[in-house]
Design a protein around this motif. Structure first.
Motif, short mmCIF file in Angstrom:
data_model
loop_
_atom_site.label_atom_id
_atom_site.label_comp_id
_atom_site.label_asym_id
_atom_site.label_seq_id
_atom_site.Cartn_x
_atom_site.Cartn_y
_atom_site.Cartn_z
N UNK A 133 18.55 8.26 -44.07
CA UNK A 133 17.94 7.96 -44.96
C UNK A 133 18.21 8.68 -46.53
N UNK A 134 19.59 8.26 -46.96
CA UNK A 134 20.29 8.82 -48.14
C UNK A 134 20.97 7.87 -48.66
N UNK A 135 21.54 8.30 -49.74
CA UNK A 135 22.47 7.37 -50.84
C UNK A 135 24.04 7.94 -50.55
N UNK A 136 24.77 6.76 -50.53
CA UNK A 136 25.93 7.29 -50.23
C UNK A 136 26.65 7.37 -51.87
N UNK A 138 30.16 8.39 -52.90
CA UNK A 138 31.66 8.52 -53.15
C UNK A 138 32.16 8.00 -51.68
N UNK A 139 33.36 7.24 -51.78
CA UNK A 139 33.97 6.93 -50.53
C UNK A 139 35.43 7.14 -50.68
N UNK A 140 36.13 8.03 -49.88
CA UNK A 140 37.47 8.48 -50.11
C UNK A 140 38.08 8.36 -48.93
N UNK A 141 39.17 8.32 -48.79
CA UNK A 141 40.28 8.44 -47.66
C UNK A 141 39.99 9.89 -47.01
N UNK A 142 39.78 9.45 -45.53
CA UNK A 142 39.60 10.78 -44.74
C UNK A 142 40.63 11.12 -43.88
N UNK A 143 40.32 11.81 -42.67
CA UNK A 143 41.37 12.21 -41.83
C UNK A 143 41.78 10.85 -40.90
N UNK A 144 42.95 11.08 -40.31
CA UNK A 144 43.47 9.95 -39.40
C UNK A 144 43.28 8.52 -39.96
N UNK A 145 43.30 8.57 -41.31
CA UNK A 145 43.28 6.93 -41.61
C UNK A 145 42.04 6.46 -41.88
N UNK A 146 40.82 7.38 -41.60
CA UNK A 146 39.48 6.88 -41.66
C UNK A 146 38.91 6.98 -43.06
N UNK A 148 35.78 8.97 -45.67
CA UNK A 148 34.67 9.99 -45.92
C UNK A 148 33.70 9.43 -46.93
N UNK A 149 32.51 9.16 -46.10
CA UNK A 149 31.33 8.89 -47.31
C UNK A 149 30.89 10.26 -47.81
N UNK A 150 30.51 10.57 -48.72
CA UNK A 150 29.72 11.76 -49.52
C UNK A 150 28.41 11.29 -49.93
N UNK A 151 27.39 11.80 -49.30
CA UNK A 151 26.14 11.52 -49.45
C UNK A 151 25.33 12.45 -50.40
N UNK A 152 24.26 11.73 -51.05
CA UNK A 152 23.46 12.32 -52.15
C UNK A 152 22.81 13.66 -51.50
N UNK A 153 22.62 13.98 -50.31
CA UNK A 153 21.70 14.98 -49.57
C UNK A 153 22.83 15.92 -49.34
N UNK A 154 24.20 16.02 -49.75
CA UNK A 154 25.05 17.16 -49.77
C UNK A 154 26.00 16.88 -48.38
N UNK A 155 25.60 16.07 -47.51
CA UNK A 155 26.32 15.98 -46.40
C UNK A 155 27.33 14.82 -46.38
N UNK A 156 28.28 14.79 -45.43
CA UNK A 156 29.26 13.60 -45.71
C UNK A 156 29.36 13.02 -43.96
N UNK A 157 29.94 11.82 -43.83
CA UNK A 157 30.35 11.36 -42.77
C UNK A 157 31.55 10.60 -42.57
N UNK A 158 32.20 10.37 -41.51
CA UNK A 158 33.60 9.87 -41.46
C UNK A 158 33.41 8.61 -40.62
N UNK A 159 33.97 7.51 -41.11
CA UNK A 159 33.90 6.34 -40.46
C UNK A 159 35.27 5.89 -40.43
N UNK A 160 35.31 4.85 -39.38
CA UNK A 160 36.55 3.91 -39.31
C UNK A 160 36.78 2.91 -40.32
N UNK A 161 35.64 2.32 -40.62
CA UNK A 161 35.51 1.43 -41.68
C UNK A 161 34.20 1.39 -42.28
#
Length: 907
Positions: A133-136, A138-146, A148-161
């Motif tokens: 329950x937050x906003x994304x 920014x979306x930038x290249x992450x590790x291993x070709x994945x 990284x989504x940077x979230x409004x709550x200060x966290x981030x997550x890594x996804x393959x797509x």
């Protein structure tokens, strides 16, 4: 083909969906269901601050005046199951809803949320779903070709797509004069929670000496329509202003027939295409008095046509026809249009053409607007309803544009994509970032409605999961069915499927549960879904038939051999009634290639379980079973089918011998018992038949799924024996509503009541209305098969519901050939009987006797038409004709009841 197994991809393979409105929810549903069918492990992240998935901006409104702009029949979340939303409404408090009705937006949001919840439940153990329950931002290249989504709550997550399901871009408000843009009376985003508290909080009809209560909506599209409904109240004028002054057109109250798209759509130039389309619209108006069918026929071709235009032609179209297209293509519900018309007539809604040239502070804080045509409007609030901006502008999209990972789409509309994947500034597919819906406007033009979004969601799921197909492994031996045919599933699901088929062949309870277990064990098992669809369609099993059929077709495309795909095609044609023969040719071709397919053979031959193939020549049916028999290696099932076919030919001794042979091997064989029951009835062995069948039902038949039908056979013997007390006792004990429901109640309970009444074996009113109340109205008035339709007509006549009988007749007139040519005249004859036009009824029924066999079923079942004719002849005073008919019946078999009726005619 190897057994189905969980895909050995990394446990952390992740897809993130930004936005949980309609587009994000439908994408998540497709990912869950596709991954589950393929047993592909997946982590799915939904990123959206909204409290509930599925609503977004469009479906969060709880104003009941806000209706969908597409009828319920066009709003299914599944492209291959168009009735899904309508069925959901029927099962959630709106049982009488039709596909032509317009549901509320809030209800549709609830539907999307529930559909996603169901998909998540069914995907448990394969797909892991997490809501953030937050906003994304920014979306930038992450590790291993994945990524990284940077979230409004200060966290981030890594996804393959990542899928960006962010919906339409926010309006920019650039059109507004500077003094208006900075005014507190200017509402730029009306759907933001609390944005309309000011205009909505004003008490209705307050004195105009106070702050001006009028509202100006800038824009006259569908957003303005919704706001006009919410803001309308006595004492207030809602002004709506746009460059064209055009409101959306309304949907027709009674939609005209669908039209095919015109030839010549692949025109070389825009001007040629214009002429083709306008001529097509002219033809629609001349043929139907309505332009809508012509415009609707273009919908499947719009994206292709848009893509065929040059950039200059697209710009020309937007300047010349853009507004006209939008107001005619994106229409409002008829009730919405009627409400707006009333408001305009009362001058509470006034529509203006032009724009805002300037704005000044008015008295008491209101705004004084100067229009481009020189007129003035004073309004307490000005609300921006100009529609989506040219491209998304929130922080996440800005980060992608700034990095060159996304670029504006053609004509600056949306973003540049290829097949839904974002193109970067070099024109290539850079990051694994995808989108659907409104951001693809430049690529597709028409891309904001559910019918387009659901297709894109399904295509995205395929695209995202395609790289996760398991690497080829050495082929294992597939499990087999009971007759040696391979099954594209694993051993546990195959065992459940074998149990289901065995129960169908024995006519025993539990087949539906066994098939349901097979697809629960393997959601990608096409044959399991197809068997459920067949049981629901033919036997009235508690199955969502369109859904099961759609699942079968999806699974067959993904994992099935030629035999299984052929069976799915056969069931599809049978359920949908496709082609003049309802798929009979396909079924016969399937059996020629695969004679050991027992479920297909059972469906082809009219028996107690299935209605068989309409118009199937008895000799051909017999040869079909005889040719298939060697594939079963002495199994009892073909012998039981042959017994039934032989009795239908009048070869009763041979039928009895075949049935006895099958029962010696399998005493629970319901098909063989059914054949023997007919032998007893047709030969007039009523006492023997009654006693033998009663004993079997109490013994080996305790688990029979069609116990009511066997009870009906016993009651027929009792009726023929003129034992009215036994008939009533059996009806209340074994055939009354509550003990029997659905199609079986129509076919057995309803027809028995009518036959008892016709022969004076039932004194007083018959409880036919109770039978009809136990059957879904859809089945009674819009039956799928001619066999069911015949029995619905009989039950309606018994209940005296001639209005419903006429509705059934109207349905049959537009259904398959057998319903048109047999059921329609039957309904007309029965209506004449109900209105005591006995001569007319007798003529109609007599003409039907040679052709009534086309509806399928057995001679004993179709005999109800003959008995109704006998009643009509007597009522019309045609006693000699009635005597001849009774003599012919007695020649076929001894029946004390018929002898009583004949004696009464001779007195």
């Amino acid at each position: 083909m190897p057994e189905a197994s969980v895909n050995p991809v990394p446990q952390g393979h992740t897809v993130a969906i930004v936005g949980a409105g309609a587009a994000g929810t439908l994408t998540a549903v497709q990912l869950c269901e596709t991954a589950t069918r393929r047993r592909t492990r997946l982590r799915l992240l939904l990123v959206d601050p909204a409290p509930e998935a599925g609503r977004g901006t469009a479906y969060a409104t709880d104003d009941p005046r806000h209706r969908l702009n597409v009828p319920a029949g066009g709003m299914s979340g599944y492209p291959d199951d168009p009735g899904h939303f309508t069925r959901w409404l029927c099962g959630h408090g709106e049982p009488t809803v039709r596909g032509t009705d317009f549901a509320t937006r809030y209800r549709y949001g609830a539907y999307l949320a529930d559909t996603l919840a169901q998909a998540i439940v069914h995907a448990h153990g394969v797909v892991t779903v997490r809501r953030l329950r937050t906003r994304a931002e920014a979306c930038v290249p992450g590790p291993d070709g994945g990524l990284e989504l940077r979230l409004a709550d200060g966290n981030s997550l890594v996804a393959d797509s990542v899928v960006l399901a962010t919906g339409p871009a926010a309006t920019t408000g650039d059109w507004a004069p500077p003094r208006l843009r900075t005014s507190e009376r200017f509402i730029r985003s009306p759907w933001t929670p609390g944005a309309l508290d000011g205009p909505l909080a004003r008490p209705a009809g307050h004195a105009r000496g106070d702050t001006c209560d009028d509202v100006l909506l800038v824009g006259t599209g569908l957003t303005a329509v919704d706001l006009a409904l919410s803001l309308d109240r006595p004492g207030r004028t809602v002004h709506a202003l746009s460059r064209t002054g055009l409101l959306p057109q309304a949907h027709a109250l009674s939609p005209a027939p669908a039209m095919a798209a015109p030839e010549g759509l692949d025109a070389p130039t825009l001007s040629t295409l214009r002429r083709t389309v306008y001529r097509h619209i002219g033809r629609a108006v001349r043929a139907h008095g309505d332009w809508r069918p012509a415009l609707d026929s273009l919908r499947p071709h719009t994206a292709r046509l848009w893509h065929s235009l040059t950039p200059e032609e697209r710009a020309d179209f937007l300047r010349s026809e853009g507004a006209l297209w939008n107001t005619h293509r994106h229409r409002m519900a008829p009730t919405t249009a009627e409400t707006l018309d009333r408001a305009r007539t009362a001058r509470r809604l006034r529509v203006h053409t032009g724009g805002i040239a300037d704005a000044f502070p008015g008295p008491d804080g209101s705004a004084l607007l100067i229009l481009t045509n020189g007129s003035r409007i004073e309004a307490g609030w000005v609300i921006d309803c100009t529609g989506p901006g040219p491209r998304p502008e929130d922080p996440l999209w800005r980060s992608l544009f700034a990095a060159g990972s996304a670029v504006p789409g053609p004509l600056g509309l949306g973003v540049a994509t290829r097949g839904g994947r974002l193109l970067d500034r070099e024109g290539g597919s850079g990051l694994p970032v995808f989108t659907l819906g409104a951001p693809r406007r430049g690529e597709l033009w028409e891309t904001t409605a559910i019918p387009e979004i659901r297709v894109q969601a399904a295509e995205l799921a395929e695209q995202l999961l395609a790289p996760l197909v398991p690497r080829p492994r050495p082929a294992r031996r597939r499990p087999l069915d009971a007759h040696g045919l391979p099954l594209s599933t694993h051993a546990e699901a195959a065992a459940a499927h074998r149990t289901g088929v065995e129960r169908v062949l024995k006519v025993r309870a539990g087949a539906e549960d066994a098939f349901a277990r097979s697809v629960a064990l393997d959601p990608g098992f096409a044959l399991g879904h197809a068997a459920l669809a067949l049981l629901g369609h033919e036997c009235g099993a508690d199955v969502d038939v369109p859904r099961a059929l759609a699942d079968a077709r999806r699974c067959a495309r993904e994992r099935a051999d030629a035999r299984e795909r052929s069976f799915v095609d056969v069931v599809t044609r049978r359920v949908r009634g496709e082609g003049p023969d309802h798929g009979a040719r396909a079924l016969l071709g399937h059996l020629t290639a695969h004679p050991a397919d027992a479920l297909a053979l059972a469906a082809a031959v009219p028996t107690i379980a299935f209605s068989g193939i309409n118009d199937l020549d008895p000799a051909y049916a017999l040869s079909l079973v005889e040719r298939a028999a060697p594939a079963y290696d002495g199994h009892w099932f073909p012998a039981s089918l042959l017994a039934f076919l032989r009795q239908d030919q009048g070869r009763h001794e041979e039928a009895a011998e075949l049935a006895g042979r099958a029962l010696a091997e399998e005493p629970a064989s319901g098909h063989a018992v059914h054949a023997l029951a007919h032998v007893h009835y047709e030969t007039g062995a009523h006492e023997k038949g009654r006693d033998w069948l009663d004993a079997w039902v109490s013994g080996h038949g305790r688990g029979a799924v069609h116990r009511a039908h066997f009870a009906w056979h016993i009651a027929l013997h009792e009726l023929a024996l003129d034992d009215s007390t036994a008939v009533r006792r059996r009806w209340f004990a074994q055939l009354a509503p509550g003990r029997v429901t659905g199609v079986r109640a129509l076919v057995d309970s309803g027809s028995l009541l009518w036959r008892a009444r016709l022969s004076d074996s039932w004194r007083g009113p018959v409880p036919a209305t109770d039978v009809l109340d136990s059957v879904a109205r859809e089945i009674v008035e819009r039956p799928a098969t001619a066999f069911t339709a015949l029995h619905a007509a009989v039950a309606l006549t018994a209940a005296g519901d001639l209005a419903a009988l006429r509705r059934l007749r109207d349905h049959a007139a537009g259904a398959d050939p057998v319903q048109r040519e047999v059921v329609v005249p039957l309904c007309e004859a029965l209506a004449a009987l109900g209105e005591e036009r006995f001569h007319e009824a007798a003529r109609g029924l007599d003409a039907l006797l040679p052709v009534v066999g086309r509806v399928g079923g057995s001679a004993a079942q179709r005999e109800v038409v003959e008995e109704t004719l006998l009643y009509a002849l007597v009522a019309a005073g045609r006693c000699e004709a009635a005597r001849r008919l009774l003599d012919a019946r007695l020649d076929r078999g001894h029946a004390p009841r018929d002898r009583r009726l004949l004696a009464a005619l001779r007195d």
